[in-house]
Design a protein around this motif. Structure first.
Motif, PDB file in Angstrom:
ATOM      1  N   CYS A   1      -6.698   7.687  -0.273  1.00 54.06           N
ATOM      2  CA  CYS A   1      -7.097   6.223  -0.659  1.00 54.06           C
ATOM      3  C   CYS A   1      -7.904   6.158  -1.925  1.00 54.06           C
ATOM      4  O   CYS A   1      -7.659   5.386  -2.832  1.00 54.06           O
ATOM      5  CB  CYS A   1      -7.903   5.502   0.194  1.00 54.06           C
TER       6      CYS A   1
ATOM      7  N   PHE B   1      -3.468  -4.191  -3.644  1.00 48.02           N
ATOM      8  CA  PHE B   1      -3.506  -3.249  -2.441  1.00 48.02           C
ATOM      9  C   PHE B   1      -3.898  -3.875  -1.242  1.00 48.02           C
ATOM     10  O   PHE B   1      -4.970  -4.356  -0.969  1.00 48.02           O
ATOM     11  CB  PHE B   1      -4.216  -2.022  -2.847  1.00 48.02           C
ATOM     12  N   THR B   2      -3.037  -3.671  -0.067  1.00 52.20           N
ATOM     13  CA  THR B   2      -3.409  -4.409   1.062  1.00 52.20           C
ATOM     14  C   THR B   2      -4.414  -3.247   1.906  1.00 52.20           C
ATOM     15  O   THR B   2      -3.862  -3.034   3.103  1.00 52.20           O
ATOM     16  CB  THR B   2      -1.928  -4.698   1.938  1.00 52.20           C
ATOM     17  N   PHE B   3      -5.579  -3.482   1.732  1.00 50.07           N
ATOM     18  CA  PHE B   3      -6.510  -2.553   2.254  1.00 50.07           C
ATOM     19  C   PHE B   3      -7.349  -3.405   3.129  1.00 50.07           C
ATOM     20  O   PHE B   3      -8.553  -3.638   3.018  1.00 50.07           O
ATOM     21  CB  PHE B   3      -7.500  -1.786   1.248  1.00 50.07           C
TER      22      PHE B   3
ATOM     23  N   ALA C   1      -1.635   4.967   3.728  1.00 51.36           N
ATOM     24  CA  ALA C   1      -2.846   4.869   3.460  1.00 51.36           C
ATOM     25  C   ALA C   1      -3.943   4.348   4.634  1.00 51.36           C
ATOM     26  O   ALA C   1      -3.400   3.356   5.301  1.00 51.36           O
ATOM     27  CB  ALA C   1      -3.164   3.968   2.201  1.00 51.36           C
TER      28      ALA C   1
ATOM     29  N   ALA D   1       0.586  -1.338  -0.032  1.00 50.92           N
ATOM     30  CA  ALA D   1      -0.149   0.082  -0.102  1.00 50.92           C
ATOM     31  C   ALA D   1       0.977   1.224   0.214  1.00 50.92           C
ATOM     32  O   ALA D   1       2.163   1.323   0.424  1.00 50.92           O
ATOM     33  CB  ALA D   1      -0.951  -0.015   1.268  1.00 50.92           C
TER      34      ALA D   1
ATOM     35  N   VAL E   1      -7.281  -5.875  -5.146  1.00 46.84           N
ATOM     36  CA  VAL E   1      -7.412  -5.145  -3.682  1.00 46.84           C
ATOM     37  C   VAL E   1      -7.640  -6.094  -2.956  1.00 46.84           C
ATOM     38  O   VAL E   1      -8.352  -7.058  -3.068  1.00 46.84           O
ATOM     39  CB  VAL E   1      -8.489  -4.051  -3.578  1.00 46.84           C
TER      40      VAL E   1
ATOM     41  N   ASN F   1      -5.026   0.716   4.936  1.00 46.59           N
ATOM     42  CA  ASN F   1      -3.995  -0.256   5.010  1.00 46.59           C
ATOM     43  C   ASN F   1      -4.210  -0.994   6.180  1.00 46.59           C
ATOM     44  O   ASN F   1      -4.477  -0.608   7.160  1.00 46.59           O
ATOM     45  CB  ASN F   1      -2.597   0.376   4.938  1.00 46.59           C
TER      46      ASN F   1
END
Length: 319
Positions: free
Chosen positions: A101, A84-86, A50, A46, A115, A53
């Motif tokens: 973000c 993306f490590t959301f 963010a 990420a 994601v 994250n």
């Protein structure tokens, strides 16, 4: 018969972007060093800092739009997805409209990038606002009950990252449906059956939110990682496995070796494998990459050439 591929999802497209691009270039141009079954499938991370994250706290200043575009192009132009490590599990409604973000999501919204999510709230928001993204269900959910895992696999996820405590429970793995959707975390340094891990994910999420808020209000003031919310004041995240390295991880019951991938997991139908380490040192990444992707007889030469290319690109200094 076509060789079944082990699709590796690799850590770190921000701080270690150049490191990973050098390795990706080696993968593309020197296939003779790599295991026949090894395939680099994506890089995950990420952009700092963010608020969506999770899993690991990422600090630093916000990346500007030009930096984000450049990193996206560097990987995407090679056909390589970024994931993306959301996975922040404690997000609230107010965090969904975070400008930073959402800017990232817009810039990367090309149908290639993906994601990873843990929060149902954020997942619903992304599905509505950014339907082009393939969505991965995160290991941060800590689903260890086989029935809950089966239910997760029936949902509309591109990939489901299994809890690593299931890695060597072959009685469970043999019976799971949709094995092609399962991703196995193969090199975790964390203790097996760690009783603190779910709480750590929660605290990391709170920490990421607090860090993000701090940087907006006090960009020039250091952030105290142990003092970041009302209910965790002065409480550090105490990890029993802190400081463990690749050789420690090999001793864990949930460790999966490259030979086991080839001889056990691929024939069972599993072909998605995650290498952890997005906040680890370059030395940790180097050894894991050599261990998992290189032919054993080629590791020494491959390591030398990789280090040489890192030095030539100014990423490390040796001697």
């Amino acid at each position: 018969m076509e060789q079944k591929k082990a699709r590796f999802h690799m850590p770190g497209f921000t701080i270690n972007a150049q490191f990973n691009l050098v390795f990706l270039n080696m993968y593309r141009n020197m296939p003779q060093f790599f295991r026949e079954e090894a395939e680099i499938a994506s890089f995950y991370d990420a952009f700092s800092p963010a608020v969506w994250n999770g899993g690991r706290t990422i600090g630093g200043y916000s990346c500007d739009e030009a930096t984000i575009r450049n990193i996206l192009a560097a990987f995407n132009d090679l056909g390589m997805p970024l994931r993306f490590t959301f996975t922040n599990p404690v997000l609230k409604e107010e965090h969904l409209k975070d400008e930073y973000c959402n800017m990232i999501m817009r810039l990367a919204n090309n149908g290639l990038n993906e994601v990873i999510v843990a929060s149902p709230l954020l997942e619903a928001y992304i599905r509505e606002k950014y339907p082009k993204y393939k969505i991965t269900s995160s290991t941060c959910k800590r689903l260890t009950d086989p029935e809950l895992v089966r239910q997760e696999l029936e949902k509309d996820y591109h990939v489901v990252v299994l809890d690593y405590d299931l890695n060597n429970h072959f009685d469970v793995l043999e019976q799971l449906p949709h094995k092609e959707k399962c991703e196995l975390l193969i090199n975790s340094c964390c203790a097996p059956r760690c009783p603190f891990r779910s709480e750590e994910y929660r605290l990391v999420g709170l920490q990421q939110i607090a860090y993000n808020e701090h940087m907006k209000k006090h960009p020039d003031k250091p952030f105290n990682m142990s003092d970041y919310s009302a209910d965790t004041v002065k409480k550090n995240i105490k990890c029993p496995s802190k400081g463990n390295n690749i050789f420690d991880s090999m001793k864990c019951s949930h460790h999966i070796s490259p030979d086991a991938i080839r001889e056990k997991y691929l024939p069972m139908g599993y072909h998605q494998f995650k290498i952890e380490g997005r906040t680890a040192s370059k030395l940790f990444l180097l050894e894991n990459y050599m261990y998992y992707l290189m032919k054993p007889e080629c590791r020494d030469e491959a390591r030398f050439l990789f280090l040489h290319n890192l030095e030539r690109n100014g990423l490390i200094k040796i001697g």
